[in-house]
Scaffold this active site. Structure first.
Site, PDB file in Angstrom:
ATOM      1  N   ARG A  10      -8.748  10.425   1.858  1.00 19.14           N
ATOM      2  CA  ARG A  10      -9.046  10.484   0.721  1.00 19.14           C
ATOM      3  C   ARG A  10      -7.202  10.397   0.522  1.00 19.14           C
ATOM      4  O   ARG A  10      -6.658   9.670  -0.386  1.00 19.14           O
ATOM      5  CB  ARG A  10      -9.292  11.621  -0.091  1.00 19.14           C
TER       6      ARG A  10
ATOM      7  N   ASP B 165     -19.514  25.030   4.020  1.00 20.39           N
ATOM      8  CA  ASP B 165     -20.031  23.634   4.998  1.00 20.39           C
ATOM      9  C   ASP B 165     -21.040  24.419   6.139  1.00 20.39           C
ATOM     10  O   ASP B 165     -22.454  23.283   5.697  1.00 20.39           O
ATOM     11  CB  ASP B 165     -19.097  23.171   5.643  1.00 20.39           C
TER      12      ASP B 165
END
Length: 311
Positions: free
Chosen positions: A157, A84
């Site tokens: 998710r 990230d």
């Protein structure tokens, strides 16, 4: 070496990010039994925004607020997933990586409620993922499947999967391990089937450059192989200068005898063009290996391919 009495650790506030912080706290306590740690959670713009990350400037959306807390002196240590942290530009001035922790699983996992594997999924199966890397590779290997955009932390998710927003999910196996749900994977995909993102499975500890006490306290948590692999991979991405819509994948691997290799790929979003490079370091240092693999792909046309993708 003077070890601080208290280290304030800043992190994203998602359950997975906080689980990663707990790993650091546990390892720090084992290394320095008298040390105290405190968690400083922040919610990043990347966590709040559910649209295309390009609109927020790419992966930096997951680190900007964390970096700001560190630089403002509100925290002493930041815990990042290396994947990230943007590699196309330097770390924020005044900060440095003090350690890379021992690498976790770099593979992707398929989650299907019926337990099917990737090859068993029927045509038209909707795969939840917003990763351009995964979309391109699925387009190349399983064009009969449909990718549907899905962002948010792993828990969110999984909720969307349960709600029927997709028929299956692709998540990082290391993420499932960190939130204590490894059993959800119906198949762990080999790196040949799904080449991982740069920095997969590595946690980085970031400090202010002048904070020698904190740096000294956490440096010994670092793993030499993880440092070599992360250095090679991040230099590769830096030289390639890919943007957040570029389907780029790759991983370095340290062998038992000390040899280091780096395999990397660049794709078109539709998966119809794939550029590959795989080199061994030999006498090269990790950064030089990363540069060499990037140059090999640039010679194959990676610059034109990357620049031709809207972002």
């Amino acid at each position: 070496m003077s070890v601080p009495e208290l280290i304030r650790i800043v992190s994203r506030s998602s359950p997975m990010a906080l689980a990663q912080v707990e790993r650091v706290r546990t390892e720090l306590a084992a290394l320095h039994p008298g040390i105290r740690t405190e968690v400083v959670p922040v919610t990043t713009s990347g966590d709040r925004w559910m649209g295309d990350l390009a609109a927020l400037g790419g992966k930096g959306a997951f680190t900007k607020e964390v970096d700001a807390a560190l630089l403002a002196g509100e925290a002493d240590l930041a815990v990042h997933c290396v994947k990230d942290v943007p590699a196309d530009r330097p770390l924020p001035a005044g900060t440095t990586f003090a350690a890379f922790l021992k690498r976790d699983d770099i593979r992707d996992a398929l989650i299907h409620p019926g337990g099917l594997t990737l090859d068993e999924l029927p045509a038209g199966t909707r795969i939840g993922t917003s990763s351009v890397r995964r979309v391109a590779q699925l387009a190349a290997s399983h064009p009969e499947l449909e990718c549907v955009p899905m962002r948010g932390n792993a828990g969110r998710r999984l909720e969307k999967l349960a709600a029927g927003d997709a028929d299956a999910l692709l998540l990082a196996q290391s993420g499932l391990d960190r939130i204590g749900r490894p059993e959800l994977a119906s198949e762990i995909l080999s790196v040949e089937t799904m080449c991982p993102p740069i920095g997969a499975g590595i946690l980085a500890l970031q400090c202010r450059e002048g904070d020698t006490a904190t740096i000294d306290a956490v440096t010994d948590l670092g793993d030499k192989d993880a440092w070599r692999e992360a250095t090679a991979e991040r230099m590769f991405l830096h030289v390639l200068q890919g943007h957040c819509n570029s389907p780029i994948a790759g991983y370095a691997r340290s062998e038992r005898g000390g040899d280091l290799s780096l395999r990397a790929c660049v794709f078109t979003p539709d998966g119809k063009t794939v550029l590959n490079a795989h080199e061994w370091a030999g006498p090269l240092d990790p950064a030089t290996l990363g540069t060499s693999v990037a140059v090999a792909l640039l010679r194959q046309g990676a610059r034109e391919l990357i620049d031709g993708i809207a972002h």
